[in-house]
Write a protein that holds these residues in place. Structure first.
Motif, PDB file in Angstrom:
ATOM      1  N   UNK A 101       1.041  -0.783   0.080  1.00  0.00           N
ATOM      2  CA  UNK A 101       0.049   0.111  -0.300  1.00  0.00           C
ATOM      3  C   UNK A 101       0.923   1.465  -0.033  1.00  0.00           C
ATOM      4  N   UNK A 102       2.021   1.475   0.697  1.00  0.00           N
ATOM      5  CA  UNK A 102       3.294   2.554   0.512  1.00  0.00           C
ATOM      6  C   UNK A 102       3.327   2.569  -0.468  1.00  0.00           C
ATOM      7  N   UNK A 103       4.170   1.949  -1.249  1.00  0.00           N
ATOM      8  CA  UNK A 103       4.729   1.310  -2.264  1.00  0.00           C
ATOM      9  C   UNK A 103       4.031   2.220  -3.401  1.00  0.00           C
ATOM     10  N   UNK A 104       2.759   1.404  -3.951  1.00  0.00           N
ATOM     11  CA  UNK A 104       1.739   1.862  -4.601  1.00  0.00           C
ATOM     12  C   UNK A 104       1.300   3.605  -4.611  1.00  0.00           C
ATOM     13  N   UNK A 105       1.118   4.497  -3.017  1.00  0.00           N
ATOM     14  CA  UNK A 105       0.817   5.537  -2.919  1.00  0.00           C
ATOM     15  C   UNK A 105       2.004   6.318  -3.004  1.00  0.00           C
ATOM     16  N   UNK A 106       3.846   5.629  -3.429  1.00  0.00           N
ATOM     17  CA  UNK A 106       4.065   6.515  -3.751  1.00  0.00           C
ATOM     18  C   UNK A 106       5.168   6.753  -4.865  1.00  0.00           C
ATOM     19  N   UNK A 107       4.792   5.616  -5.937  1.00  0.00           N
ATOM     20  CA  UNK A 107       5.124   5.710  -7.216  1.00  0.00           C
ATOM     21  C   UNK A 107       5.069   6.461  -8.168  1.00  0.00           C
ATOM     22  N   UNK A 108       4.194   7.635  -8.337  1.00  0.00           N
ATOM     23  CA  UNK A 108       3.680   8.459  -8.911  1.00  0.00           C
ATOM     24  C   UNK A 108       4.798   9.203  -8.826  1.00  0.00           C
ATOM     25  N   UNK A 109       5.789   8.898  -6.952  1.00  0.00           N
ATOM     26  CA  UNK A 109       6.847  10.520  -7.441  1.00  0.00           C
ATOM     27  C   UNK A 109       8.128   9.555  -7.257  1.00  0.00           C
ATOM     28  N   UNK A 110       7.955   8.472  -8.121  1.00  0.00           N
ATOM     29  CA  UNK A 110       9.608   7.585  -8.755  1.00  0.00           C
ATOM     30  C   UNK A 110       8.916   7.337  -9.342  1.00  0.00           C
ATOM     31  N   UNK A 111       9.236   8.240 -10.699  1.00  0.00           N
ATOM     32  CA  UNK A 111       9.220   7.749 -12.203  1.00  0.00           C
ATOM     33  C   UNK A 111      10.918   6.889 -12.562  1.00  0.00           C
ATOM     34  N   UNK A 112      10.929   6.203 -13.562  1.00  0.00           N
ATOM     35  CA  UNK A 112      12.111   5.907 -14.042  1.00  0.00           C
ATOM     36  C   UNK A 112      12.803   6.324 -14.237  1.00  0.00           C
ATOM     37  N   UNK A 113      14.260   6.676 -13.127  1.00  0.00           N
ATOM     38  CA  UNK A 113      15.555   7.105 -13.955  1.00  0.00           C
ATOM     39  C   UNK A 113      15.640   8.729 -12.952  1.00  0.00           C
ATOM     40  N   UNK A 114      14.904   8.763 -12.150  1.00  0.00           N
ATOM     41  CA  UNK A 114      14.818  10.056 -11.536  1.00  0.00           C
ATOM     42  C   UNK A 114      15.756   9.663 -10.159  1.00  0.00           C
ATOM     43  N   UNK A 115      16.281  11.679 -10.662  1.00  0.00           N
ATOM     44  CA  UNK A 115      17.285  11.228  -9.398  1.00  0.00           C
ATOM     45  C   UNK A 115      17.024  10.681  -7.356  1.00  0.00           C
ATOM     46  N   UNK A 116      17.750   9.993  -6.796  1.00  0.00           N
ATOM     47  CA  UNK A 116      17.031   9.634  -5.552  1.00  0.00           C
ATOM     48  C   UNK A 116      15.881  10.933  -4.646  1.00  0.00           C
ATOM     49  N   UNK A 117      17.609  12.243  -4.091  1.00  0.00           N
ATOM     50  CA  UNK A 117      16.717  13.387  -3.486  1.00  0.00           C
ATOM     51  C   UNK A 117      15.744  13.816  -4.604  1.00  0.00           C
TER      52      UNK A 117
END
Length: 320
Positions: free
Chosen positions: A133-149
């Motif tokens: 549930x957490x990872x699904x909520x966060x996915x829009x912020x973690x697009x492929x290749x995006x820098x961690x910070x």
């Protein structure tokens, strides 16, 4: 910025308590963004035994015991901390370039890989499970290749905009998943949710307890005890480089960057000059301001007052 923090906790018991043992995390520590100039912990009644130690996370904690009957307990932490403007989250350079996928992959199990102390902040903790549930909520912020910070900042903004800050909507023991489902909570909930999102994606994250300087509403005076404790998150960015290079040359393998989803602020060492770091842990249960066990009593009432202000402001208020 010189800040004074008064944090007072008062228990009034419904009946006499015969004996008690308590542990408190109320002593700020020196960091690259703050220097503790003074700290005193005043306890009444006077404890029979008392000592301070450093816990496994580097926090200062004080244990004390009361071995005579008492009907009230008062603990006041009085601190003066000189804070500094933190460096901003880097937008270029080594830490800014590492992608979130590469950072995650650094913590995948490999035989013979060097130990990184940040690994202990990858796993579920008492108040923050790893859950899809957490990872699904966060996915829009973690697009492929995006820098961690950048991804961490996007997650912070997502929590800040999608969840409602609502005092008294949760309790100190409210599960992070429940707060996420109901879409509202307080700073502790926002921090737990962000930590749950990061860990569920395989990224280390810590809970940070502390204080934030706030201003009274326009036209109203500052009041002693009207503030509150605060909580936010620090995210670990591994130092770029091969595993072999880190094993042979690097003693420090990464840095912690601070993100406050309640206020959508971030920085390197703290979210801002107006923040005071108190303690860090896996979640709130590691750094709760005060906890303990008692023998006797038939219930209690609890009063907590926090004041964060320049020392001269508090002194003026105490004189009136």
């Amino acid at each position: 910025m010189l800040l004074r923090i008064l944090h007072t906790t008062t228990y009034r018991y419904h009946g006499s308590v015969d004996m008690a043992q308590h542990m408190v995390h109320l002593s700020p520590v020196d960091t690259p963004c703050q220097v503790v100039e003074y700290h005193a912990l005043r306890i009444a009644p006077e404890p029979a035994a008392r000592h301070q130690t450093t816990d496994v996370f580097g926090n200062l904690r004080t244990f004390f015991s009361l071995q005579a009957p008492h009907e009230t307990l008062s603990v006041e932490a009085d601190s003066r901390v000189n804070t500094h403007v933190p460096r901003p989250i880097p937008c270029k350079g080594a830490f800014a370039d590492i992608t979130w996928e590469r950072a995650r992959n650094r913590f995948l199990y490999r035989a013979g890989a060097p130990y990184d102390a940040a690994s202990e902040f990858l796993f579920a903790s008492p108040m923050v499970p790893r859950d899809d549930t957490f990872s699904a909520f966060a996915r829009p912020a973690f697009s492929a290749g995006l820098p961690l910070l950048q991804a961490a900042a996007a997650l912070m903004a997502l929590i800040h905009t999608e969840l409602e800050y609502k005092p008294a909507s949760t309790g100190v023991n409210t599960p992070a998943l429940q707060a996420l489902h109901q879409g509202q909570g307080v700073c502790q909930d926002f921090a737990h949710i962000m930590i749950g999102c990061l860990r569920s994606l395989g990224l280390p994250a810590r809970y940070v307890s502390g204080y934030l300087l706030t201003q009274p509403p326009p036209g109203q005076p500052r009041l002693i005890g009207a503030d509150a404790s605060h909580a936010w998150v620090s995210v670990y960015a591994p130092r770029p480089g091969s595993t072999e290079a880190i094993r042979s040359h690097e003693r420090r393998t990464g840095e912690w960057f601070h993100f406050d989803p309640t206020n959508n602020r971030a920085g390197w060492g703290s979210p801002g000059e107006d923040y005071v770091v108190l303690a860090t842990g896996r979640d709130f249960s590691d750094v709760s301001p005060m906890r303990g066990v008692i023998q006797g009593g038939a219930g209690h009432t609890l009063e907590v007052g926090v004041t964060v202000a320049p020392p001269e402001d508090i002194e003026a208020l105490q004189e009136t």
